[in-house]
Design a protein around this motif. Structure first.
Motif, mmCIF file in Angstrom:
data_model
loop_
_atom_site.group_PDB
_atom_site.id
_atom_site.type_symbol
_atom_site.label_atom_id
_atom_site.label_comp_id
_atom_site.label_asym_id
_atom_site.label_seq_id
_atom_site.Cartn_x
_atom_site.Cartn_y
_atom_site.Cartn_z
ATOM 1 N N VAL A 10 0.883 -1.167 0.000
ATOM 2 C CA VAL A 10 0.000 0.000 0.000
ATOM 3 C C VAL A 10 0.916 1.211 0.000
ATOM 4 N N ALA A 12 1.671 5.408 0.123
ATOM 5 C CA ALA A 12 1.151 6.658 0.671
ATOM 6 C C ALA A 12 2.089 7.768 0.219
ATOM 7 N N ARG A 26 -9.792 10.832 6.205
ATOM 8 C CA ARG A 26 -10.488 9.623 5.763
ATOM 9 C C ARG A 26 -11.975 9.678 6.069
ATOM 10 N N ARG A 28 -13.621 6.486 5.657
ATOM 11 C CA ARG A 28 -13.927 5.089 5.943
ATOM 12 C C ARG A 28 -12.642 4.336 6.246
ATOM 13 N N GLU A 37 -4.449 11.269 6.945
ATOM 14 C CA GLU A 37 -3.457 10.337 6.405
ATOM 15 C C GLU A 37 -2.686 10.978 5.273
ATOM 16 N N LEU A 38 -1.566 10.336 4.933
ATOM 17 C CA LEU A 38 -0.926 10.599 3.651
ATOM 18 C C LEU A 38 -1.759 9.847 2.616
ATOM 19 N N GLY A 41 -3.033 4.268 -1.547
ATOM 20 C CA GLY A 41 -3.885 3.091 -1.648
ATOM 21 C C GLY A 41 -3.085 1.894 -2.121
ATOM 22 N N LYS A 42 -3.788 0.813 -2.400
ATOM 23 C CA LYS A 42 -3.126 -0.454 -2.723
ATOM 24 C C LYS A 42 -2.520 -0.444 -4.126
ATOM 25 N N GLU A 56 -3.232 6.796 -7.740
ATOM 26 C CA GLU A 56 -4.063 7.096 -6.562
ATOM 27 C C GLU A 56 -4.250 8.604 -6.381
ATOM 28 N N LEU A 77 0.827 -4.134 7.736
ATOM 29 C CA LEU A 77 -0.620 -4.073 7.944
ATOM 30 C C LEU A 77 -1.144 -5.508 8.024
ATOM 31 N N LEU A 83 2.698 -1.110 4.219
ATOM 32 C CA LEU A 83 2.470 0.299 3.875
ATOM 33 C C LEU A 83 3.804 1.010 3.738
ATOM 34 N N ASN A 119 -1.321 4.120 11.651
ATOM 35 C CA ASN A 119 -0.257 3.557 10.809
ATOM 36 C C ASN A 119 0.729 4.605 10.334
ATOM 37 N N ASP A 120 0.296 5.857 10.211
ATOM 38 C CA ASP A 120 1.150 6.914 9.659
ATOM 39 C C ASP A 120 1.966 7.619 10.750
#
Ligand code: DCP
Length: 133
Positions: A10, A12, A26, A28, A37-38, A41-42, A56, A77, A83, A119-120
């Motif tokens: 993923v 960023a 975000r 969701r 977030e930065l 995406g995947k 992205e 993750l 990530l 996560n960031d």
């Protein structure tokens, strides 16, 4: 199967202009909604990480970027995803929140205070350094 399946990535993006970093809020899933977030995406099958950052940011922000060096450490993750953050430079367009609740540009002090997704958060020292903070 022998050997280890490679983690799916993923990406960023750390978009920095002057001494400010672009963050996206975000929508969701519910447990991340409202956190910043930065954007990213995947990585899709067959796509390079740099291509994924480019795609992205076009999809989510409506901008074109050139993708630069990696920043900070890998973040493992769930589900075999990893990530990774990359620098990105805006080359066309003004970022719009096409897939986020809002966008904002933060300086080093504001970055330390804003509610980032968990996560960031490990990238904070790296990002603060890039912002000259
Ligand atoms: N993620 C994160 N920090 C970021 C970007 C993503 O922690 N800066 C996490 C949130 C998700 C996972 O990575 O658990 C995938 O991110 P997205 O849901 O944003 O990725 P996609 O847009 O590719 O997913 P989908 O198309 O499934 O919505």
């Amino acid at each position: 199967m022998t050997g280890r399946t490679r983690d799916r990535e993923v990406v960023a993006a750390a978009v920095i202009q002057g001494r400010r970093l672009l963050l996206a809020q975000r929508t969701r899933p519910p447990e991340l909604a409202g956190l910043w977030e930065l954007p990213g995406g995947k990585v899709e099958p067959g796509e390079s990480p740099a291509d994924a950052v480019h795609r992205e940011l076009l999809e989510e922000l409506g901008v074109e970027v050139t993708v630069g060096e990696r920043i900070g450490a890998d973040v493992p993750l769930r589900d075999g995803l990893v990530l990774r953050a990359y620098r990105a430079e805006l080359i066309r367009g003004t970022p719009r929140a096409l897939d986020h609740a809002a966008l904002c540009w933060v300086d080093a002090r504001e970055l330390r205070e804003i509610a980032l997704v968990g996560n960031d958060r490990g990238w904070l020292p790296d990002l603060v350094t890039l912002l000259g903070g």
